[in-house]
Design a protein around this motif. Structure first.
Motif, PDB file in Angstrom:
ATOM      1  N   VAL A   1      35.602   7.005   5.405  1.00 19.35           N
ATOM      2  CA  VAL A   1      34.890   6.126   6.298  1.00 19.35           C
ATOM      3  C   VAL A   1      34.453   4.997   5.542  1.00 19.35           C
ATOM      4  CG1 VAL A   1      32.634   7.174   5.743  1.00 19.35           C
ATOM      5  CG2 VAL A   1      32.974   6.285   7.636  1.00 19.35           C
ATOM      6  N   PHE A   2      34.616   4.901   4.221  1.00 20.92           N
ATOM      7  CA  PHE A   2      34.406   3.862   3.376  1.00 20.92           C
ATOM      8  C   PHE A   2      35.733   2.735   3.517  1.00 20.92           C
ATOM      9  CE2 PHE A   2      31.152   6.711   1.721  1.00 20.92           C
ATOM     10  CZ  PHE A   2      30.125   5.834   1.590  1.00 20.92           C
ATOM     11  N   TYR A   3      36.584   3.002   4.356  1.00 20.98           N
ATOM     12  CA  TYR A   3      38.067   2.496   4.077  1.00 20.98           C
ATOM     13  C   TYR A   3      38.862   2.669   2.767  1.00 20.98           C
ATOM     14  CZ  TYR A   3      42.016  -0.662   4.806  1.00 20.98           C
ATOM     15  OH  TYR A   3      43.088  -1.206   4.885  1.00 20.98           O
ATOM     16  N   LEU A   4      38.038   2.066   1.601  1.00 24.48           N
ATOM     17  CA  LEU A   4      38.621   2.153   0.192  1.00 24.48           C
ATOM     18  C   LEU A   4      37.901   3.258  -0.092  1.00 24.48           C
ATOM     19  CD1 LEU A   4      38.590  -1.240  -1.240  1.00 24.48           C
ATOM     20  CD2 LEU A   4      40.670  -0.102  -0.412  1.00 24.48           C
ATOM     21  N   SER A   5      38.928   4.286  -0.475  1.00 19.73           N
ATOM     22  CA  SER A   5      38.475   5.394  -1.178  1.00 19.73           C
ATOM     23  C   SER A   5      39.581   6.059  -2.010  1.00 19.73           C
ATOM     24  CB  SER A   5      37.889   6.412  -0.112  1.00 19.73           C
ATOM     25  OG  SER A   5      39.001   7.183   0.656  1.00 19.73           O
ATOM     26  N   THR A   6      39.255   7.257  -2.865  1.00 21.12           N
ATOM     27  CA  THR A   6      40.368   7.831  -3.445  1.00 21.12           C
ATOM     28  C   THR A   6      41.248   8.843  -2.427  1.00 21.12           C
ATOM     29  OG1 THR A   6      39.196   9.775  -4.124  1.00 21.12           O
ATOM     30  CG2 THR A   6      39.020   7.694  -5.610  1.00 21.12           C
ATOM     31  N   ASN A   7      40.864   8.845  -1.217  1.00 20.20           N
ATOM     32  CA  ASN A   7      41.427   9.809  -0.383  1.00 20.20           C
ATOM     33  C   ASN A   7      42.718   9.186   0.240  1.00 20.20           C
ATOM     34  OD1 ASN A   7      38.776  11.063  -0.470  1.00 20.20           O
ATOM     35  ND2 ASN A   7      38.609  11.392   1.699  1.00 20.20           N
TER      36      ASN A   7
ATOM     37  N   ASP B   1      42.978  -0.965  11.852  1.00 19.39           N
ATOM     38  CA  ASP B   1      42.770  -1.247  10.419  1.00 19.39           C
ATOM     39  C   ASP B   1      41.902  -2.252  10.170  1.00 19.39           C
ATOM     40  OD1 ASP B   1      44.060   0.690   9.194  1.00 19.39           O
ATOM     41  OD2 ASP B   1      45.523  -0.892   8.089  1.00 19.39           O
ATOM     42  N   SER B   2      41.885  -3.432  10.747  1.00 24.45           N
ATOM     43  CA  SER B   2      41.124  -4.271  10.673  1.00 24.45           C
ATOM     44  C   SER B   2      39.426  -3.931  10.841  1.00 24.45           C
ATOM     45  CB  SER B   2      41.302  -5.486  11.273  1.00 24.45           C
ATOM     46  OG  SER B   2      40.671  -5.713  12.450  1.00 24.45           O
ATOM     47  N   PHE B   3      39.297  -3.189  11.847  1.00 26.91           N
ATOM     48  CA  PHE B   3      37.862  -2.711  12.118  1.00 26.91           C
ATOM     49  C   PHE B   3      37.695  -1.771  11.294  1.00 26.91           C
ATOM     50  CE2 PHE B   3      38.957  -3.882  16.666  1.00 26.91           C
ATOM     51  CZ  PHE B   3      37.631  -4.810  17.009  1.00 26.91           C
ATOM     52  N   HIS B   4      38.560  -0.988  10.631  1.00 25.13           N
ATOM     53  CA  HIS B   4      38.082   0.035   9.740  1.00 25.13           C
ATOM     54  C   HIS B   4      37.700  -0.521   8.551  1.00 25.13           C
ATOM     55  CE1 HIS B   4      39.616   3.943   7.590  1.00 25.13           C
ATOM     56  NE2 HIS B   4      38.206   3.877   7.349  1.00 25.13           N
TER      57      HIS B   4
ATOM     58  N   ALA C   1      44.034   4.362  15.309  1.00 23.99           N
ATOM     59  CA  ALA C   1      42.873   3.720  16.157  1.00 23.99           C
ATOM     60  C   ALA C   1      42.097   5.210  16.719  1.00 23.99           C
ATOM     61  CB  ALA C   1      43.653   3.255  17.667  1.00 23.99           C
ATOM     62  N   GLY C   2      42.615   6.363  16.960  1.00 28.23           N
ATOM     63  CA  GLY C   2      41.824   7.419  17.271  1.00 28.23           C
ATOM     64  C   GLY C   2      40.836   7.777  15.977  1.00 28.23           C
TER      65      GLY C   2
END
Lengths: 211, 636, 243
Positions: free
Chosen positions: B232-238, B498-501, B555-556
Motif C-alpha cells: 500500500v506504501f507503493y515502495l516497499s520490500t514486497n 501505477d501513477s495513482f499508486h 488497476a484492480g
C-alpha cells in the motif's frame, strides 16, 4: 549415454588406428608387417570390426535422433541469438560428425575396399605381403586426396575436442569444476594429437619425406 | 459484536494441548467428502494445502503467480526462529514466548504467542526432514545465528535464502500432493471475492488471469493465506504482485480487519535512488550481527565515509541501546535512522541513509568469513548500487516491509465469518505491534503445518458440508466481480493505475509511515477519498478483459489499496498511543521512546465494514496478560 | 539515456508474434531493466496502447519470475544476475536492445514476453521431493549432516526455477534445472530412500515435456542467475546411471 559410450569406443579405436598408422615412419617393412599380423588374427579382427561398426551405427543413429529432438524442442528460433560460452566445436558436432561419417565411408572405399583408387590396391611388396606402405604413399602423393585427408582430420580434431571432454560429463564423472576443466583440456589435446599424428603421415608424403 | 477469541482455559503452557483434546475430529473416510480452498501458496498457504491434502481432504489451492513456488515468502532472507536451545545459551519456549510478546510491545495474545513458541521446534524438524539445506556446523549439527530483539542465537538459516528454501520445502510437499491428486492447483488465478452464503464462507470467485474467465468455486471452508499489504506504501520490500485484494474483499464481506496500523518498517534496506523506483530491496537483518550502524556526528558531512575519523562517527544504536546495540528490534532501529536523517546527518544522495559498516568485522573475521556469511547480500548490494560493500560501508534506510495487522482471527485461526480461516501474514494474530526478525517464517509455517490442519477439522466436524455452488450468492458475487472488471476497463481518463499508486504511497509514507501524528493523519484521511474519487474518474486502463492484461490486474489492486489506505489511517488515528511499529509523535517518553497507554489501548482494534460511504465500526478485543507483567520495553 | 527497443509482441499462444520497435526515452542509469520497461509501459498506456506483458514479481532476483532474453542472452549480459537486478548502467546510451521471451516448445508463449513454465512444476511433481508427511519428522539434530554436504546441497538448491537454462540451451534442454533438484536431494541423508526412483521419474517427466537433450555446451551455467554449476548435471547423469 549411448552416444558417450559409443563415442568413447570410437575414440579408442581412433587412437589405436593412429598408432598403427604411425608405424609408417618405421618404414615399409614395419607397416606391412603390422597389417599382415592384423590379417592373421581374424578371430580378433572381425569381432573388433563388428563392434566398431555397431558403435558407429549407434553413435550416428542416436546422435541424429537426439539432434532431431533438440531441433524440435525449439520450434520458434530466436530472432537475435547469442552465445556466451558454448564452443564453436560443441555447436557444430552434427556437421563435423556428418563430415567424418562421409570421410569414413570414403576412407573405407579408398583403403579397405579399394574402390576409389584400385590402381594402388593390389600391390605387393618384396616379401609378397600386401604393400600397404606403397598404397598410402602413392595415394597421398595426389594433392586432392592428401587435402581431403587433412581436412577430415581437422574436423575430427574439432569433433573429438568437444566429444572426448563430454564423455565423463555424460557418464557422470566430472562433478567438480576442476575435473571438468582437465577433461576439457584432455579432449582438446586428444583432438590436436590425432590431427597432428594422422596429418603428419599425409604431410610427410606430400613433402617427399616418405617415398 | 462480541469478539470471542476462544482461548482455551487453563495454564498457558497447557492451553494448546487442551484445545487439541477439545477439537472434534473428522474420521479419515469422511475427510475426502470435504473440500477446502486455500488461497495463496506461500509458506502458510503451501504448508496448509500440503498438510490438508496429506490428511485426506480435497483441496484446491490458488495463486496469482505462474507457479506456487514464486510466492513472496521466497524472498525472506535471514532465518526462522525456534526454541531448540541447541546453542545452550539459555533459550526455551518460555523465552521465545517472552521475546516475541515483548518485541510486539504487548499488543498480541499471550496464548497465541505461547503456542507459536511451542510448535516452533517441530517446524525445524519438519523442514529438515523435507531436505531443507539448513546451515550446519562441522560436526553436522544445525547452526544458528542471532537476530534483532533476542539475546540468544535461535535463528536457523540457509545462507541468505532461508525463505526460499523453506518455501521450496513446502512447495515440494505441495507438489507431491498435487501428483497424488489430493490437491488441485490453480495458477495465474486471482481471488476477487469471497462468497458468504447464509453467514458461512462458502467459496470464492476467481479470475483466470490468462483467459480472463471469472468462475466461482464452492467449498466447505476457505483459507486465506494471501500475505500482507505493505505494498500500500507503493515502495516497499514486497513483490510487485503483493496486494490487499483477497483480504480486503473478505473484509467487505464481513470479516473484521484487525490492527491495520501495525505496519513494520524494516531498518536495513537499500535507499531510494529516484522517482522511477518500483520497489525497495531489503538487506537481511542478519547483517546487523556483524555490521555496525553509524552516521556522521556533523550535519551535512559530505566527506567520504573512509575520510570520517572514528571520533566523528556516531554509532547511535550502540550509544542509545548498549544492551542490544545494533541488534535492537526493527521498529527501534528504523525510527533511530529516521531521527538521524531528520537531524540532517543522513548520508548519500537526498540525505536519507545511514552507514552499515563491516570494516571491523572484516578485520576481526577476515573477508572470506564475511563473504561466506553474507556473500549473496553483498553481491546484491553491489548489483543495485554499483558500489562495493567490502570496500566502503553500505548505505541503508528503512522501508515498508511487513504487516502485523490483518484479518481478525480467533485462537483457532478462524475469522468472525464461519468457515473463513486466515493464516500467515494475512491474519493479525501473533506479532502484536512489531514482529521480530525470523518470526514471520515461523508463524507462517506454524499456522500451515501445525495449527490450521487441527482446527479446521473441528469446524468441519461441527458444521458439516457447506453451501453448494448453486446458491444464489455465487451468481451474485460473480456478477459483482464482472461488473467491477468492466468498470475498470471502461475507465478512460489520463492517468495509469501505477501513477495513482505512487501518489497514494507517498501520501501514506509521509503521514502514516515510520512516525505518525494527529494532524498528518487527518490530512491523509482528507486526501485519500479525494484521490480515490480521482482514481475512478481519471484512470486509464487499456486492453481487454479476455486475456492477460497487466494494466487491468494492477488497476484492480490499486483500487482496493485506495479503500484500504483509509482504514489504515483511521486505525492509526484511533490508536492514540505509541507501540511497536506504530509511533505517534504525541506519545513518546522524554528520550524519544514509544509510550504505550496500556490503560486505554491494551486491545486489538478490529474494524467492521459498514458500507461504501459509512464509517467502519470499531470492535475491541481486550488483551489480558496473566503470565507476563507489562513493562516499558527497554533494550538499553 | 535513450534506447531503441525491439520487443517481441505476440497476442497469445495461437497467434504469431514479431519484433516491434519502441523507444525508451529519459532512462536513468540507476533504473533496473524492468523499471525501464515500467516506464515504457506507462507511456504505452497513456497513448492508449496495451502495455508490454512481461513476468516479474519480487524484483530482487529470488522468485524466478522474470524471464527476458536480452540481446540473445537470457537475463541479459551481466553474469549471475536475473533481469530484475540488471541495471541500465550496464548499457550504453543509444543502444539497440532486443527483448524476446524464453523460447522452447515446453515453454509456450502466453502473451508478449510471458511464457508458460508449468512444465517445471510437473517435473517437481513427478518426484522432486522427500515423501514426509507433516508431523512424522524426527528431531532435526538426530541426523547429522556434514557442513560440506550441506553446502553442496545448498549450492544446488539455490535454483530459482526461472528457466533461463532452458532458454539459453541450444537444445532447449532442462537438464540444469532437473539436475539441481536431483543433486540437492541426493546430497542429503533425507533424500536417500527415494534417490533412485526420484531421478528416473523426474527425467522421464522432463522427456515427456518435450525439452531437448544435453550436449554439454554449458550455456545454461553461463546464464544461470544463481550460477549453478553444470557439475550437478554430471551428478545427475551418475545418479541416473546407477538407478
Amino acid at each position: 549415454m549411448v552416444v558417450a559410450v559409443t563415442g568413447l569406443v570410437l575414440f579408442i579405436f581412433v587412437i589405436f588406428h593412429m598408432l598403427g598408422n604411425l608405424q609408417i615412419f618405421l618404414g615399409a617393412d614395419a607397416l606391412n608387417d603390422y597389417a599382415r599380423h592384423l590379417d592373421e588374427l581374424p578371430y580378433l579382427l572381425w569381432p573388433a570390426r563388428a563392434v566398431l561398426l555397431a558403435a558407429l551405427l549407434l553413435h550416428v543413429g542416436f546422435s541424429l535422433a537426439l539432434a532431431n529432438e533438440n531441433r524440435r524442442a525449439r520450434p520458434v528460433r530466436y530472432v537475435h541469438g547469442d552465445t556466451v560460452q558454448a564452443s564453436r566445436a560443441s555447436r557444430t558436432m552434427v556437421i563435423t560428425g556428418l563430415v567424418i561419417l562421409f570421410f569414413i565411408i570414403y576412407h573405407l572405399l579408398h583403403f579397405t575396399f579399394g574402390v576409389t583408387n584400385p590402381e594402388f590396391f593390389h600391390l605387393t611388396d618384396a616379401k609378397g605381403r600386401e604393400d600397404i606402405y606403397s598404397m598410402v604413399v602413392l595415394s597421398f602423393q595426389n594433392g586432392w586426396i592428401a587435402g581431403t585427408y587433412i581436412l577430415a582430420m581437422f574436423f575430427l580434431c574439432l569433433h573429438l575436442g568437444h566429444g572426448v571432454s563430454s564423455v565423463p560429463q555424460s557418464l557422470g564423472f566430472s562433478e567438480s569444476s576442476g575435473l571438468r576443466k582437465n577433461f576439457g583440456r584432455f579432449g582438446n589435446l586428444a583432438g590436436v594429437l590425432v590431427f597432428i599424428g594422422n596429418s603428419s603421415i599425409v604431410l610427410a608424403v606430400l613433402l617427399g619425406k616418405l617415398k | 459484536m462480541k469478539l470471542d477469541a476462544k482461548i482455551p482455559a487453563g495454564p498457558l503452557a497447557e492451553k494448546w494441548e487442551r484445545r487439541r483434546l477439545e477439537l472434534k475430529l473428522v474420521n479419515p473416510a469422511n475427510k475426502r467428502k470435504f473440500e477446502i480452498l486455500v488461497v495463496g501458496s506461500g509458506l502458510a498457504g503451501a504448508s496448509a494445502a500440503a498438510s490438508l491434502g496429506e490428511l485426506g481432504y480435497r483441496v484446491k489451492c490458488f495463486c496469482f503467480q505462474d507457479s506456487a513456488r514464486r510466492a513472496h515468502s521466497i524472498a525472506a532472507q535471514g532465518g526462522i526462529n525456534a526454541a531448540k536451545n541447541y546453542q545452550n545459551d539459555g533459550d526455551s519456549v518460555e523465552r521465545l514466548f517472552h521475546d516475541t510478546l515483548k518485541g510486539g510491545d504487548f499488543r498480541s495474545r499471550e496464548a497465541n504467542v505461547y503456542r507459536l513458541a511451542q510448535v516452533s521446534n517441530a517446524i525445524i524438524d519438519q523442514c529438515a526432514a523435507q531436505g531443507v539445506p539448513f546451515a550446519r556446523e562441522y560436526g553436522g549439527a544445525l547452526a544458528n545465528r542471532s537476530f534483532g530483539g533476542a539475546q540468544v542465537s535461535r535463528t536457523f538459516y540457509a545462507r541468505g535464502q532461508t525463505g526460499q528454501q523453506l518455501l521450496l520445502g513446502a512447495y515440494q510437499a505441495l507438489s507431491r500432493q498435487i501428483a497424488l491428486g489430493s490437491v488441485k492447483l490453480f495458477t495465474r488465478s486471482e481471488m476477487l471475492d469471497l462468497v458468504v452464503a447464509d453467514g458461512r464462507a462458502s467459496g470464492i470467485v476467481v479470475r483466470d488471469l490468462v483467459s480472463g474467465k471469472i468462475t466461482s468455486h464452492a467449498a466447505d471452508a476457505v483459507v486465506l493465506a494471501t500475505g500482507g499489504y505493505s505494498s500500500v506504501f507503493y515502495l516497499s520490500t514486497n513483490a510487485m504482485g503483493c496486494n490487499v485484494t483477497a483480504i480486503w474483499r473478505a473484509h467487505k464481506k464481513g470479516a473484521l480487519f484487525a490492527n491495520p496500523c501495525f505496519t513494520q518498517i524494516h531498518p536495513t534496506c537499500i535507499p531510494v535512488t529516484g522517482d522511477h523506483q518500483s520497489k525497495l530491496t531489503l538487506m537481511s537483518e542478519s547483517l546487523r550481527n556483524d555490521g555496525r550502524i553509524w552516521a556522521p556526528k556533523k550535519k551535512g558531512d559530505g566527506r567520504k565515509p573512509s575520510g570520517i575519523p572514528e571520533s566523528e562517527r556516531d554509532y547511535y544504536l550502540e550509544r542509545k541501546y548498549p544492551g542490544f546495540g545494533n541488534l535492537a528490534p526493527r521498529d527501534i532501529a528504523s525510527r533511530s535512522a529516521k531521527e538521524v536523517c531528520d537531524e540532517g546527518r543522513g548520508v548519500g544522495a537526498g540525505g536519507r541513509g545511514v552507514y552499515l559498516d563491516f570494516s571491523d568485522a572484516v578485520k576481526r573475521l577476515g573477508q572470506d568469513s564475511i563473504r561466506e556469511r553474507y556473500g549473496n547480500l553483498f553481491d546484491m548490494y553491489e548489483k543495485i548500487t554499483g558500489e562495493n560493500p567490502y570496500q566502503a560501508p553500505m548505505r541503508i534506510y528503512p522501508a515498508a516491509h511487513y504487516a502485523m495487522g490483518g484479518l481478525w482471527v480467533d485462537y483457532n485461526l478462524m475469522s468472525n465469518l464461519a468457515g473463513l480461516f486466515v493464516i500467515g501474514e494475512a491474519n493479525f494474530s501473533d506479532h502484536g505491534a512489531n514482529r521480530l526478525g525470523a518470526s514471520a517464517l515461523m508463524q507462517g509455517l506454524a499456522d500451515g503445518y501445525f495449527i490450521l490442519p487441527y482446527t479446521i477439522g473441528d469446524y468441519l466436524a461441527r458444521n458439516g458440508k457447506g453451501q453448494a455452488a448453486g446458491h444464489p450468492e455465487f451468481r451474485k458475487s460473480e456478477s459483482a466481480v464482472s461488473s467491477r472488471v468492466q468498470k475498470l476497463l471502461a475507465a478512460n481518463g489520463r492517468r495509469t493505475a501505477d501513477s495513482f499508486h505512487r501518489e497514494l504511497g507517498h501520501l501514506l509514507w509521509e503521514h502514516c509511515g515510520m512516525a505518525r501524528n494527529r494532524a498528518g493523519l487527518e490530512k491523509a484521511l482528507e486526501r485519500i477519498p479525494a484521490l480515490r474519487a480521482e482514481f475512478w474518474q481519471n484512470l486509464k486502463v487499456t486492453g481487454s478483459g479476455e486475456d492477460l492484461n497487466p494494466a487491468l490486474e494492477r488497476a484492480g489492486r490499486v483500487a482496493d489499496f485506495m479503500e484500504f489506505a483509509e482504514l489504515l489511517c483511521r486505525d492509526a488515528q484511533a490508536r492514540a498511543e505509541s507501540c511497536g511499529g506504530h509511533f505517534r509523535e504525541e506519545f513518546q517518553t522524554p528520550d524519544g521512546e514509544a509510550l504505550r497507554d496500556d490503560k486505554n489501548f491494551s486491545h486489538v482494534a478490529a474494524w467492521e465494514y459498514k458500507g461504501e460511504s459509512v464509517d467502519p465500526e470499531l470492535h475491541k478485543e481486550s488483551l489480558t496478560f496473566e503470565n507476563v507483567s507489562l513493562e516499558q520495553r527497554s533494550y538499553k | 539515456m535513450n534506447f531503441k527497443l525491439k520487443v517481441w509482441r505476440q497476442k497469445d499462444a495461437r497467434n504469431k508474434g514479431g519484433l516491434v520497435e519502441i523507444e525508451a526515452k529519459g532512462v536513468s542509469a540507476d533504473m533496473s531493466f524492468l523499471e525501464m520497461l515500467d516506464g515504457v509501459n506507462e507511456e504505452l498506456i497513456q497513448k492508449g496502447s496495451e502495455p508490454i506483458a512481461f513476468d516479474h514479481d519480487c524484483r530482487e532476483g529470488i522468485c524466478g519470475t522474470c524471464s527476458l532474453v536480452i540481446n540473445g542472452i537470457p537475463h541479459g549480459p551481466e553474469r549471475g544476475t536475473a533481469a530484475c537486478q540488471l541495471h541500465m548502467r550496464k548499457f550504453k546510451d543509444g543502444d539497440t536492445i532486443v527483448i524476446e521471451p524464453w523460447r522452447a516448445r515446453a515453454f509456450p508463449v502466453v502473451k508478449d514476453l510471458v511464457v508458460d513454465r508449468s512444465a517445471f512444476d510437473r517435473i517437481i511433481q513427478a518426484g522432486g521431493f522427500v515423501s514426509v508427511n507433516t508431523g512424522s519428522a524426527p528431531e532435526a539434530n538426530a541426523i547429522p549432516i556434514g557442513k560440506e554436504s550441506a553446502e553442496r546441497a545448498m549450492d544446488a538448491a539455490a535454483c530459482i526455477g526461472c528457466g533461463a537454462c532452458v532458454a539459453a540451451c541450444k537444445n532447449a534442454s532442462a537438464m540444469l534445472f532437473v539436475a539441481a533438484k536431483v543433486s540437492h536431494l541426493a546430497e542429503l541423508p533425507q533424500g536417500q530412500v527415494e534417490r533412485g526412483a526420484r531421478v528416473k521419474k523426474m527425467v522421464a517427466q522432463m522427456d515427456r515435456e518435450g525439452f531437448g537433450n544435453c550436449t554439454n555446451q554449458y550455456e545454461c551455467e553461463a546464464v544461470c542467475p544463481k550460477e549453478i554449476s553444470v557439475g550437478v548435471i554430471a551428478k545427475m547423469n551418475r545418479e541416473y546411471r546407477q538407478s
